[in-house]
Design a protein around this motif. Sequence first.
Motif, PDB file in Angstrom:
ATOM      1  N   CYS A 155       0.806  -1.213   0.000  1.00  0.00           N
ATOM      2  CA  CYS A 155       0.000   0.000   0.000  1.00  0.00           C
ATOM      3  C   CYS A 155       0.846   1.273   0.000  1.00  0.00           C
ATOM      4  O   CYS A 155       2.069   1.238   0.107  1.00  0.00           O
ATOM      5  CB  CYS A 155      -0.919  -0.003   1.220  1.00  0.00           C
ATOM      6  N   GLN A 156       0.135   2.404  -0.071  1.00  0.00           N
ATOM      7  CA  GLN A 156       0.815   3.699  -0.082  1.00  0.00           C
ATOM      8  C   GLN A 156       1.549   3.966   1.230  1.00  0.00           C
ATOM      9  O   GLN A 156       2.556   4.672   1.244  1.00  0.00           O
ATOM     10  CB  GLN A 156      -0.207   4.819  -0.343  1.00  0.00           C
ATOM     11  N   GLN A 157       1.035   3.398   2.334  1.00  0.00           N
ATOM     12  CA  GLN A 157       1.746   3.561   3.602  1.00  0.00           C
ATOM     13  C   GLN A 157       3.118   2.906   3.503  1.00  0.00           C
ATOM     14  O   GLN A 157       4.103   3.434   4.019  1.00  0.00           O
ATOM     15  CB  GLN A 157       0.946   2.926   4.739  1.00  0.00           C
ATOM     16  N   TRP A 191       3.389  11.577  -0.504  1.00  0.00           N
ATOM     17  CA  TRP A 191       2.600  10.868   0.502  1.00  0.00           C
ATOM     18  C   TRP A 191       2.993  11.377   1.877  1.00  0.00           C
ATOM     19  O   TRP A 191       4.177  11.517   2.176  1.00  0.00           O
ATOM     20  CB  TRP A 191       2.856   9.357   0.424  1.00  0.00           C
ATOM     21  N   SER A 208       2.162  10.500   5.883  1.00  0.00           N
ATOM     22  CA  SER A 208       1.492   9.708   6.909  1.00  0.00           C
ATOM     23  C   SER A 208       1.041  10.634   8.031  1.00  0.00           C
ATOM     24  O   SER A 208       1.847  11.377   8.590  1.00  0.00           O
ATOM     25  CB  SER A 208       2.437   8.639   7.469  1.00  0.00           C
ATOM     26  N   TYR A 243      -0.474   6.205  12.374  1.00  0.00           N
ATOM     27  CA  TYR A 243       0.028   4.845  12.175  1.00  0.00           C
ATOM     28  C   TYR A 243      -0.829   3.873  12.993  1.00  0.00           C
ATOM     29  O   TYR A 243      -1.437   4.245  13.997  1.00  0.00           O
ATOM     30  CB  TYR A 243       1.486   4.738  12.628  1.00  0.00           C
ATOM     31  N   THR A 294      -1.205  13.144  -0.802  1.00  0.00           N
ATOM     32  CA  THR A 294      -2.150  12.205  -0.190  1.00  0.00           C
ATOM     33  C   THR A 294      -1.803  11.988   1.283  1.00  0.00           C
ATOM     34  O   THR A 294      -0.675  11.629   1.612  1.00  0.00           O
ATOM     35  CB  THR A 294      -2.132  10.849  -0.927  1.00  0.00           C
ATOM     36  N   LEU A 331      -2.108   9.845   4.606  1.00  0.00           N
ATOM     37  CA  LEU A 331      -2.211   8.395   4.770  1.00  0.00           C
ATOM     38  C   LEU A 331      -2.471   8.003   6.219  1.00  0.00           C
ATOM     39  O   LEU A 331      -1.959   8.610   7.154  1.00  0.00           O
ATOM     40  CB  LEU A 331      -0.918   7.715   4.320  1.00  0.00           C
ATOM     41  N   GLN A 359      -4.029   4.018   8.258  1.00  0.00           N
ATOM     42  CA  GLN A 359      -4.824   2.808   8.108  1.00  0.00           C
ATOM     43  C   GLN A 359      -6.304   3.150   8.213  1.00  0.00           C
ATOM     44  O   GLN A 359      -7.143   2.519   7.588  1.00  0.00           O
ATOM     45  CB  GLN A 359      -4.439   1.783   9.185  1.00  0.00           C
ATOM     46  N   VAL A 395      -7.812   7.005   8.440  1.00  0.00           N
ATOM     47  CA  VAL A 395      -7.569   8.429   8.697  1.00  0.00           C
ATOM     48  C   VAL A 395      -8.698   9.061   9.496  1.00  0.00           C
ATOM     49  O   VAL A 395      -8.483  10.062  10.192  1.00  0.00           O
ATOM     50  CB  VAL A 395      -7.346   9.220   7.382  1.00  0.00           C
ATOM     51  N   PHE A 430      -6.879  11.800   0.622  1.00  0.00           N
ATOM     52  CA  PHE A 430      -6.602  10.998   1.811  1.00  0.00           C
ATOM     53  C   PHE A 430      -7.136   9.588   1.626  1.00  0.00           C
ATOM     54  O   PHE A 430      -8.079   9.352   0.877  1.00  0.00           O
ATOM     55  CB  PHE A 430      -7.214  11.636   3.070  1.00  0.00           C
ATOM     56  N   SER A 482      -6.813   5.524   4.015  1.00  0.00           N
ATOM     57  CA  SER A 482      -8.148   5.063   3.717  1.00  0.00           C
ATOM     58  C   SER A 482      -9.107   5.494   4.825  1.00  0.00           C
ATOM     59  O   SER A 482      -8.702   5.711   5.956  1.00  0.00           O
ATOM     60  CB  SER A 482      -8.178   3.541   3.628  1.00  0.00           C
TER      61      SER A 482
END
Length: 470
Positions: free
Chosen positions: A43-45, A182, A184, A187, A229, A231, A233, A235, A266, A268
């Motif tokens: 994923c993007q994370q 990206w 974050s 987390y 974006t 990020l 798990q 948001v 953003f 997910s």
Amino acid sequence: MKREEIVIPAADIARQRDFQEKIKAMFAARQAHPAACVETFGCQQNVADGQRLMGMLEACGFTFTEEAREADLVLLNTCAIREHAEQRVFGNLGILTHSKRENPEQVIVLCGCMAQEERVARRVRESYRHVDLVFGPQALWRFPELLWQVYETKKRVFSVADEHGGIAEGLPVVRERGVKAWVSVMYGCNNFCSYCIVPYVRGRERSRDPRAVMEEVRQLVEAGYKDITLLGQNVNSYGNDLEGGFHFPELLEEIDRIPGDYWIRFMSSHPKDATPRLFDVMANCPHVAKQLHLPFQSGNNRVLGEMNRRYTREKYLELIRYARSVMPELVLTSDVIIGFPGETEAEAMDTVSLVEEVGFDALFTFLYSPRPGTRAAELPDPASREDKQRWFDRLLEVQNGHSARIHAGYVGKTVRVLADGESGDEAFPLSSRTEGNRLVRLKGDKELIGRFLDVRITGSNTWALYGEPV
């Protein structure tokens, strides 16, 4: 855990910089110019994590190569979501025995979500003895220290203890050139969906300080990034561990005040935490893209209960109706799982009927993949693979037809896009995205990359639009 126990102290981050300097000095003393090959899965994370790993490697004196045989260090940054990704990683680890044989000094690193799983770490320890360093997401910020241990001791190092996880600010980062970035904002995950391994490998939810997030976005905008974006798990859970009632809608509002010409996205989002307040903020903030990725996973309430999703079909549809009422131009995408253990054909068709009712612009569709260690992996699963594939094919038929019709409706219209790269298509050599994140292949010179353009749409298919600058 208390907030002060989650944020990694600045002194500990500074200590990692000391290890970076030690590694850099070691190579300088050898008059060596080390190269690293970094491959990120998932994923993007994971992409954002990979960019920080590359930042730390660069600070250690490494340059980068795409060829494992040319590398002094090979790093696989892994994903644990699906079995296929796991098998690819093990296949790559097997192939790396050849480069290690040719260059015994080569260091091989396995990290990321997959590395955090106890069964994976045990398998690597026992069967992939050419792997030198294994660590999970919670230990990412300690990468320089762990790497120094490998060089200093000449022994294998494993750092996969079950940890809550921390927040490390100030890590170096190597970003891709271009217009996309990206960031974050949080987390971990507290949701424990019954099919998902993420809470077990990424720890509990923890939000970054909003000032740190806003400063990072500000720097990206000033550096010329135009499609950013945010990020997490989930948001929508941002801020639950912060004081003062500052949550994700407030974060979006503050970021939107940063001057510049850019889009904020953003992902997910979790439907159980999505609110009308969030959709109002999206509608009112000009920098926030009118695009929503809101995974529903199943259209059947019994299956949603077994998935531990904590919302119903009716609640999801209510959210969509409100979001579209305040953003008529909203582009809506979602994730769907077909073939969850115990799902019947009628229940799978409830998912198809929800797709027909909502009319998504695009879907990310998955046949259920059991992940050891999750509750769903232990559930009885009487449906055959053939039946599940048939249900899946029906879902794709419905969605692909709808996507093609939506795209056909764009032909002849003029839309604003951001040219973000080369497409590899000779007739339409440029790639671009609309505010809704639709792919538009363009005619034009690569000097247009990085610019917002008005584009007339001249053609379409299920997956893309085609156009030329006005």
